[in-house]
Design a protein around this motif. Structure first.
Motif, short mmCIF file in Angstrom:
data_model
loop_
_atom_site.label_atom_id
_atom_site.label_comp_id
_atom_site.label_asym_id
_atom_site.label_seq_id
_atom_site.Cartn_x
_atom_site.Cartn_y
_atom_site.Cartn_z
N PRO A 62 -11.13 -2.63 36.79
CA PRO A 62 -11.12 -1.51 35.84
C PRO A 62 -9.68 -1.06 35.57
O PRO A 62 -8.83 -1.10 36.47
N PRO A 63 -9.40 -0.63 34.35
CA PRO A 63 -8.04 -0.16 34.04
C PRO A 63 -7.74 1.15 34.77
O PRO A 63 -8.66 1.93 35.08
N LYS A 64 -6.47 1.39 35.02
CA LYS A 64 -6.07 2.59 35.77
C LYS A 64 -5.93 3.77 34.81
O LYS A 64 -4.83 4.26 34.54
N ILE A 65 -7.07 4.22 34.33
CA ILE A 65 -7.12 5.38 33.46
C ILE A 65 -8.32 6.22 33.86
O ILE A 65 -9.25 5.70 34.52
N PRO A 66 -8.35 7.51 33.52
CA PRO A 66 -9.52 8.33 33.86
C PRO A 66 -10.80 7.77 33.24
O PRO A 66 -10.80 7.29 32.10
N TRP A 67 -11.90 7.86 33.97
CA TRP A 67 -13.16 7.28 33.52
C TRP A 67 -13.71 7.96 32.27
O TRP A 67 -14.52 7.38 31.55
N LYS A 68 -13.26 9.20 32.00
CA LYS A 68 -13.80 9.89 30.82
C LYS A 68 -13.45 9.15 29.53
O LYS A 68 -14.22 9.16 28.57
N TRP A 69 -12.29 8.45 29.53
CA TRP A 69 -11.90 7.72 28.32
C TRP A 69 -12.76 6.47 28.15
O TRP A 69 -13.11 6.10 27.03
N LEU A 70 -13.11 5.82 29.26
CA LEU A 70 -14.01 4.68 29.18
C LEU A 70 -15.40 5.11 28.70
O LEU A 70 -16.03 4.43 27.89
N LEU A 71 -15.86 6.27 29.19
CA LEU A 71 -17.15 6.77 28.78
C LEU A 71 -17.17 7.13 27.29
O LEU A 71 -18.11 6.79 26.57
N LEU A 72 -16.11 7.79 26.83
CA LEU A 72 -16.05 8.18 25.42
C LEU A 72 -15.98 6.95 24.52
O LEU A 72 -16.71 6.86 23.52
N TYR A 73 -15.13 5.99 24.88
CA TYR A 73 -15.00 4.80 24.05
C TYR A 73 -16.29 3.99 24.05
O TYR A 73 -16.74 3.49 23.01
N GLY A 74 -16.92 3.85 25.21
CA GLY A 74 -18.17 3.10 25.29
C GLY A 74 -19.28 3.75 24.49
O GLY A 74 -20.08 3.05 23.86
N CYS A 75 -19.31 5.09 24.49
CA CYS A 75 -20.34 5.79 23.72
C CYS A 75 -20.09 5.68 22.22
O CYS A 75 -21.03 5.44 21.44
N PHE A 76 -18.85 5.86 21.79
CA PHE A 76 -18.55 5.82 20.35
C PHE A 76 -18.60 4.40 19.80
O PHE A 76 -19.27 4.13 18.80
N GLN A 77 -17.90 3.47 20.47
CA GLN A 77 -17.80 2.11 19.93
C GLN A 77 -19.03 1.28 20.21
O GLN A 77 -19.46 0.49 19.38
N GLY A 78 -19.62 1.47 21.40
CA GLY A 78 -20.78 0.67 21.75
C GLY A 78 -22.07 1.25 21.23
O GLY A 78 -22.67 0.77 20.27
N VAL A 79 -22.51 2.35 21.86
CA VAL A 79 -23.78 2.98 21.49
C VAL A 79 -23.72 3.53 20.07
O VAL A 79 -24.66 3.38 19.28
N GLY A 80 -22.61 4.19 19.73
CA GLY A 80 -22.51 4.81 18.41
C GLY A 80 -22.39 3.81 17.28
O GLY A 80 -23.28 3.72 16.42
N GLN A 81 -21.30 3.04 17.29
CA GLN A 81 -21.06 2.12 16.17
C GLN A 81 -22.16 1.07 16.05
O GLN A 81 -22.80 0.94 14.99
N PHE A 82 -22.38 0.30 17.11
CA PHE A 82 -23.30 -0.83 16.99
C PHE A 82 -24.76 -0.40 17.07
O PHE A 82 -25.62 -1.02 16.45
N GLY A 83 -25.06 0.67 17.82
CA GLY A 83 -26.42 1.15 17.84
C GLY A 83 -26.88 1.59 16.46
O GLY A 83 -27.96 1.22 15.99
N ILE A 84 -26.04 2.38 15.79
CA ILE A 84 -26.39 2.85 14.45
C ILE A 84 -26.38 1.70 13.44
O ILE A 84 -27.24 1.63 12.56
N LEU A 85 -25.42 0.78 13.57
CA LEU A 85 -25.36 -0.35 12.66
C LEU A 85 -26.60 -1.23 12.78
O LEU A 85 -27.17 -1.67 11.77
#
Length: 310
Positions: A62-85
């Motif tokens: 895992p990258p050395k960054i706070p997990w909140k950024w992974l959660l936000l990106y995964g929700c927007f890009q994964g669930v949000g973008q592709f789920g809606i598409l």
């Protein structure tokens, strides 16, 4: 003599990489249509990200960054973008038009960047926003005017599918804002690790959505999916995601973004051609007008900014 990324020309290998990415991402939308024959949108989302992370998560830390950024990106890009598409493609959107409309994420990114990050909106982007607005108006007129749909077009695209595709583009834009914010606060981090571990985030929400909203009659239909649909899922997870994003990231590391980004104009061209040739999709006159304006808007942003800097 030192190597300068800014002055480097695209080599023959780089041009091949560009061609591969454009083809992979352009055909991507037709492949989604094939996969949705046997999978619900939520099932396809879960399967896509399982395929995307399963080989790499075992080897990439895992990258050395706070997990909140992974959660936000995964929700927007994964669930949000592709789920809606995926839902849009299921309820009424052609692969051809989706490949064009999704590129409006550039303009949503600019608007969100202006509001959230106080980024400046330059003249090429202003022109692009006006052209994009006119283009979207043409797409909307296709549904408002009952005589504009053309023979058979109404059965392949709907106003709901159109709106959902724009929502997917907006979610992509929000994921871009998250990525920019991560760069500001985290500094040097591994982009491949960021993509892989944010993809892990998307698997459980997709699985939960499938359990909650998919009817019981289709909840386990993925176990009986055709082999061609599983190949489509493998393409989405491995080819379009891992190979495509790896090649694109490598290009951006070796060359400035303003030299690489214009090549993404080839994605909607390939997507349009694939949708019409493979799926026999129909484009109405209003949609052609909207496509021309949106592509012109993309060209204004990508090429206009480059010419201004020169």
């Amino acid at each position: 003599m030192g190597f300068s990324v800014t002055d480097a020309r695209l080599s023959g290998r780089d041009l091949v990489a560009v061609l591969v990415v454009v083809l992979l991402w352009g055909v991507n939308f037709v492949v989604m249509k094939f996969a949705l024959r046997d999978f619900t949108p939520f099932q396809l989302g879960a399967a896509r990200y399982v395929f995307a992370v399963l080989p790499l998560a075992l080897f990439i830390r895992p990258p050395k960054i706070p997990w909140k950024w992974l959660l936000l990106y995964g929700c927007f890009q994964g669930v949000g973008q592709f789920g809606i598409l995926f839902i849009a493609l299921k309820v009424g959107m052609t692969a051809a038009l989706a490949s064009v409309l999704l590129q409006t994420q550039i303009f949503f990114t600019a608007l969100f960047g202006f509001v959230l990050l106080r980024e400046r909106v330059g003249r090429p982007l202003q022109v692009g926003l006006v052209l994009a607005a006119l283009g979207l108006s043409c797409f909307a007129l296709n549904y408002i005017n009952p005589n504009a749909t053309g023979d058979g077009a109404g059965s392949t695209t709907t106003l709901l599918g159109f709106v959902l595709t724009l929502c997917a583009a907006g979610m992509w834009a929000l994921s871009n804002i998250v990525a920019r914010r991560v760069q500001q606060v985290a500094g040097n981090y591994s982009p491949p690790a960021f993509v892989v571990w944010s993809s892990v985030v998307a698997v459980l929400p997709f699985a939960a959505l499938s359990f909650l909203f998919d009817p019981e009659t289709v909840r386990w239909q993925w176990t009986q999916a055709r082999w061609s649909s599983w190949l489509a899922v493998a393409y989405l997870g491995w080819a379009a995601t891992i190979v495509g994003y790896s090649l694109w990231t490598g290009l951006l590391k070796r060359h400035p973004a303003n030299r690489v980004a214009p090549f993404s104009l080839g994605v909607p061209i390939v997507g349009l051609s694939a949708g019409m040739l493979v799926l026999g999709e129909v484009i109405t006159p209003w949609q052609w007008a909207g496509i021309a304006l949106v592509v012109s808007a993309l060209g204004s942003v990508m090429l206009g900014g480059m010419m201004k800097r020169r």
